[in-house]
Design a protein around this motif. Sequence first.
Motif, PDB file in Angstrom:
ATOM      1  N   GLN A 134       0.838  -1.211   0.000  1.00 11.49           N
ATOM      2  CA  GLN A 134       0.000   0.000   0.000  1.00 11.49           C
ATOM      3  C   GLN A 134       0.870   1.258   0.000  1.00 11.49           C
ATOM      4  O   GLN A 134       0.585   2.216  -0.723  1.00 11.49           O
TER       5      GLN A 134
ATOM      6  N   VAL B  66       1.848  -0.674  -5.048  1.00  9.50           N
ATOM      7  CA  VAL B  66       1.961  -1.868  -5.907  1.00  9.50           C
ATOM      8  C   VAL B  66       1.116  -2.966  -5.256  1.00  9.50           C
ATOM      9  O   VAL B  66       0.573  -2.768  -4.169  1.00  9.50           O
ATOM     10  N   SER B  67       1.026  -4.123  -5.924  1.00  8.13           N
ATOM     11  CA  SER B  67       0.227  -5.208  -5.348  1.00  8.13           C
ATOM     12  C   SER B  67       1.058  -5.981  -4.308  1.00  8.13           C
ATOM     13  O   SER B  67       2.293  -5.927  -4.334  1.00  8.13           O
ATOM     14  N   ARG B  68       0.363  -6.706  -3.430  1.00  8.65           N
ATOM     15  CA  ARG B  68       1.082  -7.507  -2.436  1.00  8.65           C
ATOM     16  C   ARG B  68       1.903  -8.596  -3.135  1.00  8.65           C
ATOM     17  O   ARG B  68       2.980  -8.970  -2.688  1.00  8.65           O
ATOM     18  N   GLN B  69       1.375  -9.074  -4.277  1.00  5.26           N
ATOM     19  CA  GLN B  69       2.103 -10.107  -5.031  1.00  5.26           C
ATOM     20  C   GLN B  69       3.462  -9.583  -5.496  1.00  5.26           C
ATOM     21  O   GLN B  69       4.420 -10.335  -5.567  1.00  5.26           O
ATOM     22  N   THR B  70       3.517  -8.293  -5.809  1.00  4.53           N
ATOM     23  CA  THR B  70       4.793  -7.703  -6.231  1.00  4.53           C
ATOM     24  C   THR B  70       5.786  -7.728  -5.076  1.00  4.53           C
ATOM     25  O   THR B  70       6.961  -8.079  -5.271  1.00  4.53           O
TER      26      THR B  70
END
Lengths: 64, 223
Positions: free
Chosen positions: A21, A25-29
Amino acid sequence: MKNRLKVLRAERDWSQADLAQRLDVSRQTINALETGKYDPSLPLAFRIARLFGHPIEAVFQDEA
Amino acid sequence: MSAEPQVSKVSPRARRALIMMIAGLPVGFFAGRWLLGLKRDGHWGGFDPSGGDMLTLVLAAFLVFAGLVTAGLAGSRKALGRRINGDDARAATPAQARFYVGQGLVLILAGAMLAAPPLAVTLFDPLSPLLASAVMTGLIALFLLQTVGNISQWMRSDELLRRTMAETAAVSFILLQGLLFLWAAGEKLALLPALTLWDAFNVTMIGYLAISMLVAWRRGFVE
């Protein structure tokens, strides 16, 4: 390329989702960065270094 | 001698996916046998697609199903949050929910576009030129809509997802172009049977889906 993302994140008691957050970016990143499955772009690497208040080479190390 | 507990290298999510895949094998087998039984008994009516068209319809059904599941996940931001954030039990943000809805719609559109030509030629046999033109016009409209959807998803993706999409496109192009060349050469030399453009498209679509799963797994999307 190795990085200290997981350690720096743990020092601040942030979850992967927290860090994602903050970096937009995404948590997957974050997971892919921490597990060495993805090397960030230069702009993202700078954003990460700035967020943790370290020079970029203190967060990312070339394995060569 | 102490027995240390073995730490499994397979994550719970990957384990669940593996169990679902293994459970899906007998389900798929018996569902297929049941459907073939219905066909043998004449319950399919006039619906009798060719082998290639059947493959397309299965692919289309897979895409529509995947799209419905993806868009459906966004129905509950809490459930979507669990899916995205794993152990961190925060709800998904509205932007994340919108992204999943968009992704689901793009997949559903792809399935509908894929199914339309074989369904049209199977259900309306012989297909009049007027109806064929209407189907084609609809397909072009859907294609434009889907392209807008794909571009919008690309704009909303972060760099890992964009990288995954770009790698999938590059690997698909190189591998499938090579495969197409080899088949075309074999066909020219009268060593292989002729493929229709639709068959070749089916192969490229299956290849693309398989490559996209492989690239996503390699980039850590399957934890």
